[in-house]
Every structure is written in structure tokens, then in C-alpha cells.
Design a protein around this motif. Structure first.
Motif, short mmCIF file in Angstrom:
data_model
loop_
_atom_site.label_atom_id
_atom_site.label_comp_id
_atom_site.label_asym_id
_atom_site.label_seq_id
_atom_site.Cartn_x
_atom_site.Cartn_y
_atom_site.Cartn_z
N ASP A 692 0.81 -1.21 0.00
CA ASP A 692 0.00 0.00 0.00
C ASP A 692 0.84 1.27 0.00
OD1 ASP A 692 0.94 -0.56 2.55
OD2 ASP A 692 -0.79 0.28 3.58
N ARG A 693 2.15 1.13 0.20
CA ARG A 693 3.02 2.30 0.20
C ARG A 693 4.46 1.84 0.00
NH1 ARG A 693 1.97 0.90 5.46
NH2 ARG A 693 3.71 1.08 6.94
N PRO A 694 5.36 2.73 -0.36
CA PRO A 694 6.74 2.32 -0.64
C PRO A 694 7.55 2.04 0.62
CG PRO A 694 6.51 4.68 -0.93
CD PRO A 694 5.13 4.16 -0.67
N ILE A 695 8.63 1.30 0.45
CA ILE A 695 9.61 1.06 1.51
C ILE A 695 10.78 1.99 1.22
CG2 ILE A 695 11.05 -0.66 2.64
CD1 ILE A 695 9.22 -2.81 1.52
N PHE A 696 11.12 2.83 2.19
CA PHE A 696 12.09 3.88 1.89
C PHE A 696 13.52 3.38 1.93
CE2 PHE A 696 12.70 4.19 6.44
CZ PHE A 696 14.00 4.65 6.58
N TRP A 697 13.76 2.25 2.56
CA TRP A 697 15.15 1.79 2.65
C TRP A 697 15.44 0.74 1.59
CZ3 TRP A 697 15.83 -3.28 4.85
CH2 TRP A 697 14.69 -3.80 5.48
N ASP A 698 16.70 0.65 1.23
CA ASP A 698 17.13 -0.21 0.13
C ASP A 698 17.14 -1.67 0.56
OD1 ASP A 698 18.15 -1.25 -2.14
OD2 ASP A 698 20.11 -0.30 -2.01
#
Length: 777
Positions: A692-698
Motif C-alpha cells: 500500500d506504500r513504498p519502503i524507503f530503505w534499500d
């Protein structure tokens, strides 16, 4: 003339008259008259004199048996019992369509048929056998359809019927008179109720699925069943109800609990230091904000690197009081030396609680041109990064962690005498806790897997760690790894700066050897925390190689499984700021029993039904890394079993680091298996889960995949898979420890669905009843 001649002439005339006898009503001019004075009607006409018309056919909304059409006192599935029918040109059967191959259906009942009807094995597929045995299966027909082990025949149900079985045919005009709720020339569409009351759009199942994160709906009624897609602020099946304003229940945050509200980070980044002749960034951008009803609102153009004051002013300028004045908290950071190198805004929306779609940065104008660009000799349009993300704190409607443990804990860095200590993995442990407090915490955590019969100790609880024994020096590392059912808790600052500070989710497991808890989140060790537990169940996503229903670790030295097969963690990788994770195998419920779970399980296995993922499930993705247990073992065994270091944002800009201060709780919006492509041979990317939303860490690190031969030996594949663990969280919606704390009228009033207005209970006021007031009594 002689009398005898007259008699002969009369007989000839009578014979001639019989020879030219006509069919009924001369077939009404819509057919040809044939032998036995029978009409053969033209296409589209029927009845003995072809006077009636056939109405349009459509896929049947419901199947219906047709009865003993050939009047032989038998009901038959196959073969077609009518040939040359004016309505069923290709023939039809007398019962429901059969939905599985003959051999597979009969295989389950062959023994009974042989015994009761003396049918020999050689006759099993004969038409005589079919006509004799199928009537016996009528009582178990539905069970046979869905439990058959053989080949399922596609597209046999909902076969074409006149007026789609949802209307009556006017035989004079060939017009379907549809039943209420159906429309179309053949009544083929289930119409939207009340035309969506003028507050919505009528769409097909296929269109509704596509609108919902590009999901795919391809069942028989994809274009036949319709439903209302209501405008923002309207609800119910026909969009006739107006939704009331949402608010935070004022009794929810009256004690130690704090509210998790939408917190978004807006980030711009450009590698201006690479092109020395670039002097900065100029232009404007806009922000698309989505309210709790799903309506999107776009701000006016905002200058690049503007101040928090100006940004908040633009948000508050959105019409209809979508964002109330004074309800946006903003923190602005940028590079101290080169401000245009990177800049970010951290926004909290205290007046807009609940679940929101992620905001969107707009950097194109109406003509499609970039509104942000580099300046200087090396100028070009566009920036390297322009994203919106969260760092673990998001808005929500429900709190699944209402069980207060009545203990306060602190955390400290994990230190050990082991050469490769756990501090490397970002682990933290609880500080020293008295025995009484420790017992209270264990009792509060209680059961973690939903099965109380396997609880341990006088505290009647689960450890949450892995199953099995571990040997040698790496025992400490392995015991800190979450097991099949770890504990998921919410930590709330014991001295919060405000009621909107928000609790942090973290996985908590018990370290048996050193007798302390291990946490997965990068919590601030200078603070103390209240612990809130849940009655929900957190289970790691995994592949049960030995089919015993129990996740068992393998430490590289000790075989701790029941039959030599090694259980496999579910693993994933993703791109930074991406909202799609790519898993190591297919874990979808749609394909359960094939690629996602072990096919050895029977279809009725309760474990099989629980060990899969589908749209709407929650995933917990902590900042773990792993050596993929035995999956990344090459020449030298690697033990990357712990957590990834706390500062997981891998930018070279040290001052721009973000930390994972809460395990992410994500909702699955789409799960799919994509086609094999050239890249799949290098890194597994076919099994996709959209969040439902992005993951900000790689999370893009990968490791060679390992497969197991028939003897349990691990073999390395060339294809790589991710190394990130992920868990499925199933909340207990019926638990007293689950509460809807963001709701219409803040749970402190009644909603008038005709006007969308709240009538507050005594003692509460405001348009959404979120304010307590003695004057309102």
C-alpha cells in the motif's frame, strides 16, 4: 359419364389434396415445411408453426437443469440429448454442466459404482456407464466439483442461456424482459442499484479490479456484474449514504497510549556535486494530498526548498477545510553546504487521522514539461529523487495493540563475547528487569501462535524464538532470530512529548541463554517504553520442506529437522522507494499447493490454508537481513542471521540518514506471478507483491538461491533471491484488545447518513465529536 369413372376421379382428387397438405400455419412464413408436415424454422424462430421468436442468449448468471427433455425417464449429463433443436442448435444436456473430466469424477466413486451397479472397469468411460452413474452422484455433485483431484474443465458453468437466465422472453418481439436488477439486450448485466444515486460511477468487476492497484479480474462475470464506485464522501451499495467526518476517539489517548497519525517525508535529492558546473535547482512542485475519504487535492505550485511556514500555508489553503489550520507539523532539513544537494520535509497531520493513500509529488505541468530543473551549464530537466515515504509511523483506523503490559522497559545495545557479536546486526536488548516485572511482561505477551496448548512456564506464554537446538559459538546469534511465531508489540515512549508521538511496532523474541528480550527496531536507548501486546498472530512467511507444519532452523552444523529436509524462510528484495517486493517463491493463496506451498499437503489441510498470502493481508517488514539461513551457503558458510544495522538508508550523504524506528506494517494490494523474462534468470522477479506504500530503505541485496536434491543436499542455483525476511500479521478483530479508535464521529456520536452530520453524545462536541467539553453536557 359412367358412375365408376366418377368414383375413380374423386379418389384421385382426394389423393392429390392429401399430397399438398400444408404445415401448421404454413410455418408462418418463417420456415420450410418438410416430412410429416413438420416445420423447420429459420434461425431465430421456434414453435411448431415457427410463430414465436427466440430471444438473445447471454452467459447465464445462474445455471439451471432443463429436465427430461427427450422423455426417456432418465436425466443425463452427456451426450447431448437434443439434436437439431430450434433453440439449442448444438444440443444440450438435461442436468447442470459437468465441471470436471469424466475419468477424474468417476475415479472417486468407481469402487461404489462397481459394487452397486456391477459396472466393470472397462465400462468406466462408456456412455452407458455415464448415464447410469451420474444420477447417483447428484447428492454429492457440488462436493465432487470442488474436491476432484483430476482435471478441471474450464468455462463449463454459466453457459449461454436465453435472456441469461435472468429474464422472460417476449416471443412476439424477441425482447428479453429482464428481472429487477438486470439489464442488457440479453439481461447479461447485473445493473447498478438506483444508478448509484447520482453519487458514483457504475463499473464492471474488471474495471473495479483495475482501479484497485491494477488488479486483474477474469472470471465469467468480469463484464457482467456491475457495482457502484462511489464518489468520495459517499458510501453504501448504491452510494446513497453520506459519510460523516472522522476523528480520534478522545478516550483512546487519555492514558499512556498515543496516536499514530499520518507522517510523511517528502524528499528531493540531486547529484549536483557530480556536475561541478551545476549551480542549483530552480522551479516549483505541487503535492497531491489524499484525504481519508479517498478524494485527492492538489496544492498550488510550491517553490523548491521553500520554508516549512510556506509549505504548511499551501497545504492549509486546500479548499473545503480539508486540512485545518494549525494541524500540520513540519520539520525541514537540507544540506548545510549545498542546500540544493538534498532537501526534505517531515510532515505530521494531526487533524487528518486514519489511513490515507500516500501523497504524490507532481513535477510536471499540464503540458507535460518538468517544473523542477537544474540550473547552470549542465542544466537538464528533472531531479534524481523526488519521493514521498514513511519511516514506520502511519495513520490507522484500528489499534490491534490495546493490551497494556503495565511494565516499563529500557533498551541497550546487544553486546556479547562472541567474536562476531550481535551489535553488528543492529540488535538491541532489554535492560535488566526485575524478576517480578519480567514475569508480568511474559504473562502479558502470552500466546504468540494462537494455540495455547503449547505454551510454556508458569507464565503460560510462548518464547517467540526458533525451534530446535543450536551448537558451537554461533548459538547466541541463532537464538536471537525470530522463530515461526514471534511476538509483535507496540512500544510507546513512557514520557511522550505529545499525544501524537505514536507507538513503534517491533518484533520481540526471548533470548533463552542470556534471559533477556531482543527487539528488532532501532529504538532510542535513552528512553523508556510502555509495552502494548496484541492478540493477533505474527507468523513468518516460509516454505515447509518437511511438511510438519513447524518452522525449524538449520545452523550449518546441526541437522535439527525431522527428516533431513531444511525449512526455507520466505525471502524478498525490493528497490529503494519501491512499493513492490519480489519474493523467493510464489506464496499466493491462489496457487497454494503448487509453487507457494508444499504440494504434499492435502487440500483440506488447515495449515495449507493458513500458509499463504492474498490481497488484504498485512505484512510486517522489519529491518532484518539474513544469510537466508542455509540458502546463501557457498564455499564458506556465512551466518548473516541478525538484523540489518539501524541506519538503513544507504545514501552517501551522512547527514541525510533516515532510521527505521518502527517495523513497517503494510497491506497487500496485489499479489501476482508475472511471466519469465531475461532478468529472471539473474534475479528472481516473477513473484510480486504490491504494497500500500513504498519502503524507503534499500532492500535490493540478493544472494544465490539454493535448492535441495532428493537426499537433502543443498545445491546452488545461478538465480539470485532477496535476503529480507517478512512476516504475515493476522489481527484478532473480535478481541477486546482491538479497538477502532479513528472512526466517523470519533465513536462519540451518531452519524446522520442522509446529511453526513454528527450528533454528538452528551459531553462531546466539534463537528466530528472529538472534543470533550463540560459545556456540552
Amino acid at each position: 359419364m359412367k358412375p365408376g369413372l366418377l368414383l375413380r376421379l374423386g379418389a384421385l382428387a382426394g389423393a392429390a389434396k392429401l399430397a399438398v397438405a400444408e404445415c401448421p400455419n404454413a410455418c408462418s412464413g418463417r420456415g420450410t415445411c418438410g416430412a410429416y408436415d413438420m416445420c423447420t424454422c429459420y434461425s431465430g424462430y421456434m414453435a411448431n408453426d415457427c410463430s414465436e421468436r427466440v430471444c438473445p442468449f447471454g452467459l447465464a448468471h445462474v445455471d439451471s437443469p432443463k429436465g427430461d427433455l427427450n422423455m426417456d425417464n432418465e436425466l443425463q449429463y452427456r451426450p447431448a440429448v437434443i439434436e437439431g433443436s430450434q433453440m439449442y442448435k448444438d444440443g444440450t444436456s438435461e442436468l447442470f454442466p459437468i465441471m470436471a473430466t469424466v475419468s477424474s469424477v468417476l475415479a472417486r466413486h468407481q469402487a461404489a459404482a462397481h459394487e452397486s451397479m456391477n459396472i466393470q472397469p472397462a465400462e468406466v468411460t462408456s456412455s452407458v456407464c455415464l448415464n447410469r452413474i451420474f444420477p447417483l452422484l447428484r447428492s454429492t455433485q457440488q462436493r465432487v466439483y470442488h474436491k476432484v483431484n483430476g482435471t478441471i474443465i474450464d468455462n463449463t458453468a454459466h453457459y449461454y442461456m436465453e435472456c441469461s437466465n435472468k429474464g422472460l422472453c417476449d416471443r412476439t418481439t424477441a425482447t428479453c424482459m429482464c428481472f429487477a436488477g438486470y439489464e442488457g439486450t440479453s439481461c447479461q448485466r447485473a445493473s447498478c442499484p438506483n444508478d448509484c444515486s447520482g453519487h458514483g460511477v457504475c463499473k464492471t468487476n474488471r474495471e473495479l479490479a483495475a482501479d484497485d492497484h491494477d488488479n486483474i479480474y477474469e472470471l465469467w462475470d468480469a463484464d457482467m456484474s456491475l457495482a457502484c464506485h462511489c464518489d468520495a464522501g459517499y458510501g453504501s451499495y448504491d452510494c446513497s449514504e453520506r459519510m460523516c467526518p472522522y476523528g480520534i476517539d478522545p478516550l483512546f489517548i487519555d492514558d499512556e497510549n498515543t496516536a499514530r497519525i499520518p507522517e510523511w517525508t517528502i524528499r528531493f535529492e540531486d547529484e549536483l556535486d557530480v556536475g561541478a558546473s551545476s549551480t542549483g535547482v530552480e522551479g516549483t512542485w505541487r503535492l497531491r494530498f489524499n484525504d481519508v475519504f479517498g478524494e485527492d487535492w492538489v496544492t498550488n505550485p510550491i517553490p523548491f526548498n521553500t520554508t516549512c511556514t510556506d509549505l504548511v500555508a499551501e497545504l492549509e489553503a486546500i479548499p473545503n477545510d480539508v486540512i485545518d489550520e494549525g494541524t500540520v507539523q513540519c520539520l525541514h532539513k537540507h544540506d548545510e553546504v549545498t542546500p540544493d544537494l538534498w532537501t526534505k520535509y517531515m510532515l505530521s497531520f494531526t487533524g487528518n487521522p486514519g489511513v490515507h493513500e500516500i501523497p504524490e509529488i507532481l513535477v510536471l505541468d499540464e503540458s507535460g514539461r518538468h517544473t523542477l530543473k537544474k540550473t547552470g551549464a549542465d542544466a537538464y530537466t528533472g531531479l534524481d529523487i523526488a519521493v514521498v515515504y514513511d519511516t514506520g509511523i502511519t495513520g490507522e483506523f484500528y489499534d490491534y495493540f490495546m493490551q497494556k503490559c503495565s511494565v516499563v522497559i529500557g533498551v541497550t545495545d546487544f553486546a556479547t563475547t562472541v567474536a562476531d557479536n550481535l551489535e553488528h546486526y543492529g540488535l538491541v536488548q532489554t535492560t535488566s528487569i526485575s524478576s517480578g516485572t519480567l514475569r508480568t511482561l511474559k504473562e502479558c505477551l502470552g500466546d504468540s501462535n494462537g494455540v495455547s496448548t503449547d505454551n510454556v512456564g508458569v507464565e503460560n506464554w510462548d518464547y517467540g524464538g526458533p525451534t530446535g537446538h543450536f551448537g558451537s559459538w554461533h548459538e547466541t546469534i541463532l537464538e536471537a532470530v525470530p522463530g515461526q511465531f514471534p511476538h509483535l508489540v507496540k512500544l510507546v515512549n513512557n514520557a511522550p512529548e505529545s499525544e501524537f508521538e505514536g507507538g513503534m511496532y517491533t518484533i520481540m523474541t526471548w533470548h533463552q541463554e542470556d534471559e533477556h528480550f531482543v527487539l528488532s527496531a532501532a529504538v532510542d536507548s535513552s528512553k523508556e517504553y510502555q509495552v502494548f501486546a496484541t492478540d493477533g498472530v505474527l507468523e513468518r512467511v516460509w516454505y515447509d520442506s518437511d511438511t510438519d507444519g513447524e518452522f525449524e532452523m538449520y545452523d550449518g552444523y546441526n541437522d535439527i529437522t525431522t527428516n533431513g529436509l531444511h525449512d526455507e524462510m520466505g525471502l524478498a528484495w525490493w528497490d529503494q522507494y519501491g512499493d513492490t517486493i519480489y519474493t523467493s517463491r510464489d506464496f499466493s493463496c491462489e496457487n497454494a499447493g503448487t509453487k507457494g506451498v508444499d504440494p504434499v499437503f492435502s487440500e483440506g489441510s488447515s495449515y495449507l490454508e493458513n500458509n499463504c498470502l492474498e490481497k488484504g493481508d498485512f505484512l510486517v517488514i522489519p529491518a532484518f537481513t539474513t544469510g537466508v539461513e542455509s540458502k546463501n551457503m557457498t564455499g564458506d558458510i556465512s551466518y548473516e542471521y541478525g538484523m540489518y544495522p539501524n541506519a538503513v538508508y544507504t545514501s552517501t550523504l551522512e547527514h541525510a540518514l533516515d532510521t527505521v524506528n518502527s517495523a513497517g506494517l503494510y497491506e497487500i494490494k496485489k499479489i501476482s506471478v508475472e511471466d519469465y523474462n531475461a532478468y529472471s534468470n539473474v534475479t528472481e522477479d516473477r513473484f510480486q507483491i504490491k504494497l500500500d506504500r513504498p519502503i524507503f530503505w534499500d532492500g535490493s541485496d540478493t544472494s544465490p538461491n539454493m535448492i535441495e536434491d532428493d537426499e537433502g543436499n543443498l545445491l546452488q542455483e545461478s538465480t539470485k533471491v532477496g535476503i529480507r525476511q517478512f512476516f504475515r500479521f493476522t489481527p484478532d478483530m473480535d478481541s477486546a484488545n482491538t479497538a477502532e479508535w479513528v472512526a466517523p464521529c470519533s465513536n462519540r456520536g451518531l452519524c446522520d447518513l442522509t446529511q453526513g452530520l454528527c450528533t454528538c453524545f452528551a459531553g462531546y462536541t466539534n463537528e466530528n465529536c472529538d472534543t470533550q467539553s463540560a459545556l456540552a453536557i
